[in-house]
Enzyme design. Structure first.
Site, PDB file in Angstrom:
ATOM      1  N   HIS A 145      60.849  71.364  55.515  1.00  0.00           N
ATOM      2  CA  HIS A 145      60.852  69.618  55.605  1.00  0.00           C
ATOM      3  C   HIS A 145      60.623  69.599  57.012  1.00  0.00           C
ATOM      4  O   HIS A 145      60.945  70.005  58.113  1.00  0.00           O
ATOM      5  CB  HIS A 145      61.834  70.233  54.958  1.00  0.00           C
TER       6      HIS A 145
ATOM      7  N   ASP B 285      59.959  66.512  45.012  1.00  0.00           N
ATOM      8  CA  ASP B 285      59.790  66.997  46.378  1.00  0.00           C
ATOM      9  C   ASP B 285      62.005  66.866  45.744  1.00  0.00           C
ATOM     10  O   ASP B 285      61.818  65.411  45.421  1.00  0.00           O
ATOM     11  CB  ASP B 285      59.322  65.687  47.115  1.00  0.00           C
TER      12      ASP B 285
ATOM     13  N   GLY C   3      63.389  62.200  58.817  1.00  0.00           N
ATOM     14  CA  GLY C   3      62.991  60.668  59.091  1.00  0.00           C
ATOM     15  C   GLY C   3      62.580  60.581  60.847  1.00  0.00           C
ATOM     16  O   GLY C   3      62.229  61.860  61.451  1.00  0.00           O
TER      17      GLY C   3
ATOM     18  N   ASP D   3      66.200  72.299  44.639  1.00  0.00           N
ATOM     19  CA  ASP D   3      67.268  71.840  46.310  1.00  0.00           C
ATOM     20  C   ASP D   3      68.579  72.397  45.887  1.00  0.00           C
ATOM     21  O   ASP D   3      69.628  71.078  45.521  1.00  0.00           O
ATOM     22  CB  ASP D   3      67.289  70.104  46.689  1.00  0.00           C
TER      23      ASP D   3
HETATM   24  O1  G3H Z   1      62.519  64.350  51.632  1.00  0.00           O
HETATM   25  C1  G3H Z   1      63.394  62.679  52.138  1.00  0.00           C
HETATM   26  C2  G3H Z   1      61.654  62.037  52.032  1.00  0.00           C
HETATM   27  O2  G3H Z   1      61.179  62.024  52.899  1.00  0.00           O
HETATM   28  C3  G3H Z   1      61.632  61.073  50.346  1.00  0.00           C
HETATM   29  O3  G3H Z   1      62.479  60.397  51.254  1.00  0.00           O
HETATM   30  O4  G3H Z   1      64.045  59.944  49.533  1.00  0.00           O
HETATM   31  O5  G3H Z   1      63.592  58.579  50.703  1.00  0.00           O
HETATM   32  O6  G3H Z   1      61.984  59.012  48.947  1.00  0.00           O
HETATM   33  P1  G3H Z   1      62.884  59.722  50.094  1.00  0.00           P
HETATM   34  P1  13P Z   2      60.092  63.986  57.119  1.00  0.00           P
HETATM   35  O1  13P Z   2      59.820  62.115  56.391  1.00  0.00           O
HETATM   36  O2  13P Z   2      60.323  63.636  57.997  1.00  0.00           O
HETATM   37  O3  13P Z   2      57.892  63.928  57.375  1.00  0.00           O
HETATM   38  O4  13P Z   2      60.328  65.296  56.311  1.00  0.00           O
HETATM   39  C1  13P Z   2      59.573  64.789  54.674  1.00  0.00           C
HETATM   40  C2  13P Z   2      60.184  66.086  53.613  1.00  0.00           C
HETATM   41  O5  13P Z   2      60.237  66.724  54.631  1.00  0.00           O
HETATM   42  C3  13P Z   2      60.224  65.594  52.460  1.00  0.00           C
HETATM   43  O6  13P Z   2      60.147  66.547  51.607  1.00  0.00           O
HETATM   44 ZN    ZN Z   3      62.409  67.605  52.389  1.00  0.00          ZN
END
Ligand code: G3H
Ligand code: 13P
Ligand code: ZN
Length: 284
Positions: free
Chosen positions: A208, A82, A181, A104
């Site tokens: 996302h 991700d 978030g 990305d």
């Molecule tokens: O896109 C963001 C995801 O929620 C991952 O978040 O970088 O805190 O693991 P993180």
């Molecule tokens: P959320 O945390 O808002 O569900 O987003 C998840 C996401 O897009 C991970 O790439």
């Molecule tokens: Zn994302």
């Protein structure tokens, strides 16, 4: 079964007009919750790890857990990186066994994003790994974007068309009003932009920041061509709330299994609800 590339799951979703959930994992309990939910719903599933998750758990733990999960699962499972942000990070994930990656390049200029995505694609294609790219800036709820700034950050349909033509990427993440978030207010999605993008771009679209988006908006986005829906924040909320509940009931609890077991169950329940909403139940 071994881990499958996301294109395999998303192309089927395209034919069936549903979306596959992409759930973020950080630890063993969340990996198990994702698989338990997908099996209970007989649904294909995407497990994804962010760079933060890899840093926290270690890449070898993430890939080993995903491999075991897929081998023992009765449903198809993908392991996806991700928001990979560098060529080197993505290559490491491919070498360690990820079946799919996101590069990305959304923070770069259009031409640089295309060049980076193509560099990743050249390698990924050779080894049968799927690639998701991002165009437009999705950002976080903490960014507090003003209404008149939104347009500049959103994915431009004509650029999406050119981007897909010049890369041949497998899936495209778009910025249409969601953010990562917990939302402070109610997110407002630009559905006409999504419709325009989808009319120009014939590949699966990725949403996302889907935690906190109203169920009917998610359903509408899927009708308009979203085939991968990313959920992280809602899992975190369910998981940690369950831990809190246990400790509020018994502040003296010291057995991690008594705290994390209910958290795993709460995450499973949440993920099952999402899978049903995305329409992928029974599609394994
Ligand atoms: O896109 C963001 C995801 O929620 C991952 O978040 O970088 O805190 O693991 P993180
Ligand atoms: P959320 O945390 O808002 O569900 O987003 C998840 C996401 O897009 C991970 O790439
Ligand atoms: Zn994302």
């Amino acid at each position: 079964m071994s881990l499958v590339p996301i294109s395999e799951l998303l192309n089927k979703a395209e034919q069936g007009c549903y979306a596959v959930g992409a759930f973020n994992c950080n630890n063993m309990e969340i990996v198990q919750a994702i698989i338990a939910a997908a099996e209970a719903e007989n649904s294909p599933v995407i497990m994804q790890a962010s760079q933060g998750a890899i840093k926290y758990a270690g890449i070898d733990y993430i890939t080993a857990m995903a491999r075991i999960a897929a081998e023992n699962a009765s449903v198809p499972v993908a392991l996806h990186l991700d928001h990979g942000t560098s060529f080197e990070q993505v290559m490491l994930c491919i070498r360690k066994g990820f079946s799919s990656v996101m590069i990305d390049g959304s923070k770069y200029a259009f031409e640089d994003n295309i060049a980076l995505t193509n560099r990743v694609l050249a390698v990924a294609r050779a080894v049968g790994v799927s690639v998701e790219a991002e165009l437009g800036k999705i950002g976080g709820t903490e960014d507090d974007i003003h209404v008149d700034e939104r347009d500049a950050l959103f994915t431009k349909p004509e650029e999406a068309k050119e981007f897909v033509e010049r890369t041949g990427v497998d899936a495209l993440a778009v910025a249409i009003g969601t953010a990562h978030g917990q939302y402070k207010g109610i997110p407002e999605l630009d559905f006409s932009r999504l419709e325009k993008i989808r009319s120009l771009v014939n590949i699966p679209i990725v949403l996302h920041g889907s935690s906190g988006v109203a169920d009917e908006d998610i359903a509408k986005a899927i009708k308009l061509g979203v085939r991968k829906v990313n959920i992280d924040t809602n899992i975190r909320e369910a998981f940690v709330q369950a831990c809190r509940d246990v400790l509020n009931r018994d502040a003296g609890e010291i057995d991690p299994r008594k705290v994390l077991g209910p958290a795993r169950e709460a995450a499973t329940k949440l993920i099952r609800e999402k899978i049903r909403l995305f329409g992928s139940s029974g599609k394994a």
